[in-house]
Design a protein around this motif. Structure first.
Motif, PDB file in Angstrom:
ATOM      1  N   GLN A 197      -5.539   2.420  -4.638  1.00  0.00           N
ATOM      2  CA  GLN A 197      -4.319   2.216  -5.414  1.00  0.00           C
ATOM      3  C   GLN A 197      -4.332   3.006  -6.720  1.00  0.00           C
ATOM      4  O   GLN A 197      -3.461   2.817  -7.574  1.00  0.00           O
ATOM      5  N   ASP A 198      -5.327   3.875  -6.874  1.00  0.00           N
ATOM      6  CA  ASP A 198      -5.342   4.823  -7.995  1.00  0.00           C
ATOM      7  C   ASP A 198      -5.360   4.154  -9.356  1.00  0.00           C
ATOM      8  O   ASP A 198      -4.948   4.755 -10.342  1.00  0.00           O
ATOM      9  N   CYS A 199      -5.787   2.927  -9.420  1.00  0.00           N
ATOM     10  CA  CYS A 199      -5.671   2.188 -10.664  1.00  0.00           C
ATOM     11  C   CYS A 199      -7.024   1.805 -11.234  1.00  0.00           C
ATOM     12  O   CYS A 199      -7.970   1.519 -10.489  1.00  0.00           O
ATOM     13  N   GLN A 200      -7.073   1.760 -12.548  1.00  0.00           N
ATOM     14  CA  GLN A 200      -8.267   1.316 -13.248  1.00  0.00           C
ATOM     15  C   GLN A 200      -7.926   0.026 -13.988  1.00  0.00           C
ATOM     16  O   GLN A 200      -7.089   0.017 -14.885  1.00  0.00           O
ATOM     17  N   PRO A 201      -8.543  -1.096 -13.599  1.00  0.00           N
ATOM     18  CA  PRO A 201      -8.282  -2.342 -14.330  1.00  0.00           C
ATOM     19  C   PRO A 201      -8.645  -2.184 -15.799  1.00  0.00           C
ATOM     20  O   PRO A 201      -9.653  -1.551 -16.145  1.00  0.00           O
ATOM     21  N   ILE A 202      -7.838  -2.752 -16.671  1.00  0.00           N
ATOM     22  CA  ILE A 202      -8.072  -2.602 -18.114  1.00  0.00           C
ATOM     23  C   ILE A 202      -8.372  -3.935 -18.783  1.00  0.00           C
ATOM     24  O   ILE A 202      -8.416  -4.013 -20.008  1.00  0.00           O
ATOM     25  N   ARG A 238      -2.266  -6.279  -4.419  1.00  0.00           N
ATOM     26  CA  ARG A 238      -1.090  -5.401  -4.423  1.00  0.00           C
ATOM     27  C   ARG A 238      -0.756  -5.035  -5.862  1.00  0.00           C
ATOM     28  O   ARG A 238      -0.575  -5.925  -6.701  1.00  0.00           O
ATOM     29  N   VAL A 239      -0.666  -3.751  -6.137  1.00  0.00           N
ATOM     30  CA  VAL A 239      -0.316  -3.286  -7.482  1.00  0.00           C
ATOM     31  C   VAL A 239       1.195  -3.206  -7.596  1.00  0.00           C
ATOM     32  O   VAL A 239       1.855  -2.571  -6.774  1.00  0.00           O
ATOM     33  N   ARG A 240       1.740  -3.849  -8.629  1.00  0.00           N
ATOM     34  CA  ARG A 240       3.187  -3.897  -8.821  1.00  0.00           C
ATOM     35  C   ARG A 240       3.547  -3.441 -10.228  1.00  0.00           C
ATOM     36  O   ARG A 240       2.808  -3.651 -11.184  1.00  0.00           O
ATOM     37  N   HIS A 241       4.721  -2.807 -10.353  1.00  0.00           N
ATOM     38  CA  HIS A 241       5.198  -2.329 -11.644  1.00  0.00           C
ATOM     39  C   HIS A 241       5.645  -3.492 -12.525  1.00  0.00           C
ATOM     40  O   HIS A 241       6.137  -4.515 -12.039  1.00  0.00           O
ATOM     41  N   ILE A 242       5.485  -3.320 -13.825  1.00  0.00           N
ATOM     42  CA  ILE A 242       6.083  -4.226 -14.805  1.00  0.00           C
ATOM     43  C   ILE A 242       7.514  -3.753 -15.035  1.00  0.00           C
ATOM     44  O   ILE A 242       7.743  -2.604 -15.422  1.00  0.00           O
ATOM     45  N   VAL A 243       8.481  -4.621 -14.762  1.00  0.00           N
ATOM     46  CA  VAL A 243       9.891  -4.212 -14.816  1.00  0.00           C
ATOM     47  C   VAL A 243      10.631  -4.795 -16.015  1.00  0.00           C
ATOM     48  O   VAL A 243      11.802  -4.481 -16.230  1.00  0.00           O
ATOM     49  N   GLY A 244       9.970  -5.636 -16.811  1.00  0.00           N
ATOM     50  CA  GLY A 244      10.636  -6.185 -17.987  1.00  0.00           C
ATOM     51  C   GLY A 244       9.743  -7.151 -18.737  1.00  0.00           C
ATOM     52  O   GLY A 244       8.724  -7.631 -18.221  1.00  0.00           O
ATOM     53  N   LEU A 245      10.136  -7.419 -19.991  1.00  0.00           N
ATOM     54  CA  LEU A 245       9.430  -8.381 -20.834  1.00  0.00           C
ATOM     55  C   LEU A 245      10.401  -9.476 -21.244  1.00  0.00           C
ATOM     56  O   LEU A 245      11.525  -9.194 -21.662  1.00  0.00           O
ATOM     57  N   GLU A 260       3.387   2.306   2.207  1.00  0.00           N
ATOM     58  CA  GLU A 260       2.163   2.279   2.978  1.00  0.00           C
ATOM     59  C   GLU A 260       1.920   0.859   3.488  1.00  0.00           C
ATOM     60  O   GLU A 260       2.201  -0.122   2.790  1.00  0.00           O
ATOM     61  N   ILE A 261       1.362   0.749   4.679  1.00  0.00           N
ATOM     62  CA  ILE A 261       1.172  -0.542   5.336  1.00  0.00           C
ATOM     63  C   ILE A 261      -0.321  -0.777   5.527  1.00  0.00           C
ATOM     64  O   ILE A 261      -1.023   0.046   6.120  1.00  0.00           O
ATOM     65  N   ALA A 262      -0.813  -1.901   5.007  1.00  0.00           N
ATOM     66  CA  ALA A 262      -2.199  -2.312   5.218  1.00  0.00           C
ATOM     67  C   ALA A 262      -2.221  -3.821   5.350  1.00  0.00           C
ATOM     68  O   ALA A 262      -1.588  -4.525   4.556  1.00  0.00           O
ATOM     69  N   ALA A 263      -2.962  -4.319   6.351  1.00  0.00           N
ATOM     70  CA  ALA A 263      -2.894  -5.730   6.741  1.00  0.00           C
ATOM     71  C   ALA A 263      -1.437  -6.026   7.091  1.00  0.00           C
ATOM     72  O   ALA A 263      -0.851  -5.305   7.894  1.00  0.00           O
ATOM     73  N   HIS A 264      -0.817  -7.044   6.492  1.00  0.00           N
ATOM     74  CA  HIS A 264       0.610  -7.266   6.752  1.00  0.00           C
ATOM     75  C   HIS A 264       1.438  -6.983   5.515  1.00  0.00           C
ATOM     76  O   HIS A 264       2.596  -7.388   5.407  1.00  0.00           O
ATOM     77  N   TRP A 265       0.844  -6.240   4.556  1.00  0.00           N
ATOM     78  CA  TRP A 265       1.504  -5.968   3.290  1.00  0.00           C
ATOM     79  C   TRP A 265       2.131  -4.586   3.278  1.00  0.00           C
ATOM     80  O   TRP A 265       1.614  -3.637   3.880  1.00  0.00           O
ATOM     81  N   LEU A 266       3.222  -4.478   2.542  1.00  0.00           N
ATOM     82  CA  LEU A 266       3.869  -3.190   2.292  1.00  0.00           C
ATOM     83  C   LEU A 266       3.523  -2.771   0.870  1.00  0.00           C
ATOM     84  O   LEU A 266       3.848  -3.466  -0.093  1.00  0.00           O
ATOM     85  N   TYR A 267       2.854  -1.642   0.747  1.00  0.00           N
ATOM     86  CA  TYR A 267       2.400  -1.148  -0.550  1.00  0.00           C
ATOM     87  C   TYR A 267       3.284   0.010  -1.021  1.00  0.00           C
ATOM     88  O   TYR A 267       4.078   0.557  -0.250  1.00  0.00           O
ATOM     89  N   GLY A 268       3.092   0.405  -2.262  1.00  0.00           N
ATOM     90  CA  GLY A 268       3.725   1.592  -2.807  1.00  0.00           C
ATOM     91  C   GLY A 268       2.740   2.333  -3.692  1.00  0.00           C
ATOM     92  O   GLY A 268       1.881   1.721  -4.339  1.00  0.00           O
ATOM     93  N   TYR A 269       2.842   3.639  -3.716  1.00  0.00           N
ATOM     94  CA  TYR A 269       2.009   4.492  -4.569  1.00  0.00           C
ATOM     95  C   TYR A 269       0.522   4.314  -4.271  1.00  0.00           C
ATOM     96  O   TYR A 269      -0.322   4.290  -5.171  1.00  0.00           O
ATOM     97  N   THR A 270       0.195   4.183  -2.984  1.00  0.00           N
ATOM     98  CA  THR A 270      -1.194   4.005  -2.590  1.00  0.00           C
ATOM     99  C   THR A 270      -1.590   5.042  -1.550  1.00  0.00           C
ATOM    100  O   THR A 270      -0.752   5.799  -1.041  1.00  0.00           O
ATOM    101  N   GLY A 271      -2.868   5.073  -1.236  1.00  0.00           N
ATOM    102  CA  GLY A 271      -3.381   5.883  -0.146  1.00  0.00           C
ATOM    103  C   GLY A 271      -4.132   4.988   0.815  1.00  0.00           C
ATOM    104  O   GLY A 271      -4.833   4.061   0.387  1.00  0.00           O
ATOM    105  N   LEU A 272      -3.992   5.239   2.106  1.00  0.00           N
ATOM    106  CA  LEU A 272      -4.626   4.413   3.130  1.00  0.00           C
ATOM    107  C   LEU A 272      -5.424   5.330   4.055  1.00  0.00           C
ATOM    108  O   LEU A 272      -4.858   6.181   4.729  1.00  0.00           O
TER     109      LEU A 272
END
Length: 411
Positions: free
Chosen positions: A200-205, A276-283, A388-400
């Motif tokens: 998911q190209d992400c680094q936990p912070i 699943r990595v999801r965007h922050i869409v508002g505060l 992208e599809i992995a397990a039964h989840w639909l992902y975005g901005y990932t590589g499988l």
């Protein structure tokens, strides 16, 4: 199993590209380490060839008579070993050396049977049409038709018409084998060895926290603290005074979510397969909440993260290393015992988000070059998807990345 023949090419005319691919495939099939009569073809094309998809599949079937079954779809880009073709006319093919009784091509015309049948699905490669209603629910239902519950694949990506290839031996044709809408793909029995990982190209912070209060898609409290306060503390910013620096930091931040029964972070500090990595869409300043691009429930685990080129390369390299370690684990066993547990890669499938390639990894084909450096010179096919599809989840901005494996002593 022998190595899976694979080839890729680009040309403005589909017939010329197909001829280039066929020459590569036939040259490989003449070599002893490659399969001579593979039965299953995985075919991925860019959207430049959509109008000629029926003719292309028919031509390949005529030229490769041993390949009775075909599956695949369209992407804005396609992948091969060490190369990607993005926004140009191209196709990529891999021919799988699998006994016909170990897989089943399925589609809306020829669905995978549910319950007792002559064929028992363990996992499934799935190609989805993004215009399909209730796609997320369909993936859950499809996963229920497999004994492992694990799907892998992606959503077709096209600037025009969308399509999938689903042609199976003995079928009534679904006429041409070129379809649109719904789900299609290949189900595999438990005799087919597969290893799959998601990047998911992400680094936990920051550390993971438990969602202790939520409403719809808004996280209100994390470990009993206002979620917005936790986010700002993690980023080291404040909304008081000039809020622009804080808002810029938030725009570059995402959230990794996992269900209550699975932690978001592994012991290594990386996201787990169920995150699943999801965007922050508002505060929600009034309530101290953070709105995400997904529904959130109390008890979920959450960890904030950031996505950038260094994290993308590191995480992609990590999943390749995990696959290699699973195939050839280090152990104190005697050499002959250790050799008996080792497996080799016969072929690989890589599905990446259409928003990841190129500059996200630092240059053209850099993403596939990263895979090549980490995984080695293995047969590989793939496409750039709109999900992208992995397990039964639909992902975005990932590589499988999924590899087909066999015992190391087979050939």
């Amino acid at each position: 199993m022998k190595l899976f023949p694979n080839a890729h090419a680009t040309h403005p005319q589909w017939r010329m590209a197909a001829a280039l691919v066929l020459a590569q495939l036939q040259a490989q099939m003449a070599q002893p380490q490659y399969a001579r009569k593979p039965s299953l073809g995985l075919l991925y094309i860019t959207d430049h060839y959509v109008a000629d998809a029926v003719a292309l599949l028919r031509y390949l079937g005529q030229q490769l008579p041993s390949v009775a079954d075909w599956s695949g779809t369209v992407g804005v880009g396609v992948a091969g070993n060490n190369v990607e073709y993005f926004d140009e006319p191209a196709l990529s093919i891999m021919l799988c050396d699998l006994p016909p009784e170990q897989y089943r091509v399925f589609s809306g015309v020829a669905p995978l049977p549910l319950g007792a049948s002559a064929f028992s699905a363990h996992t499934a490669l799935v190609h989805a049409d993004g215009r399909t209603p209730d796609l997320a629910e369909l993936l859950v239902e499809m996963a229920g038709r497999t004994s492992s519950g694990y799907l892998f694949g992606g959503v077709a990506a096209s600037r025009g018409a969308s399509l999938a290839f689903a042609q199976h031996a003995g079928g009534d044709g679904a006429a041409s084998g070129v379809l649109s809408g719904g789900l299609s793909g290949v189900a595999f029995s438990d005799q087919v060895g597969l290893v799959s990982r998601v990047t998911q190209d992400c680094q936990p912070i920051g550390p993971q926290a438990v969602v202790t209060q939520a409403q719809d898609n808004v996280v209100l409290r994390l470990d009993g603290q206002p979620a917005l306060d936790v986010l700002l503390q993690t980023l080291g910013v404040e909304l008081n005074g000039d809020p622009q620096p804080a808002l810029r930091a938030v725009r570059h931040t995402l959230a990794g979510l996992s269900n209550a029964d699975a932690p978001a972070l592994q012991g290594t500090g990386h996201f787990g397969a169920d995150t699943r990595v999801r965007h922050i869409v508002g505060l929600d300043v009034a309530r101290g909440g953070v709105a995400l691009a997904d529904r959130v429930h109390e008890g979920m685990h959450l960890a904030f993260c950031q996505r950038h080129m260094a994290a993308a390369r590191a995480d992609l390299t990590r999943i390749c290393a995990e696959i290699r370690e699973e195939l050839a684990p280090e152990s104190p066993a005697l050499p002959d015992e250790q050799a008996a547990t080792q497996r080799r890669i016969c072929g690989a499938l890589y599905v990446s988000c259409s928003g990841r390639g190129g500059r996200h990894f630092g240059g053209p084909s850099a993403e596939l070059q990263t895979v090549h450096r980490a995984l080695g010179d293995v047969p590989l096919v793939g496409f750039f998807a709109s999900g992208e599809i992995a397990a039964h989840w639909l992902y975005g901005y990932t590589g499988l990345l999924t590899v087909f494996v066999a015992p190391a002593d087979t050939a």
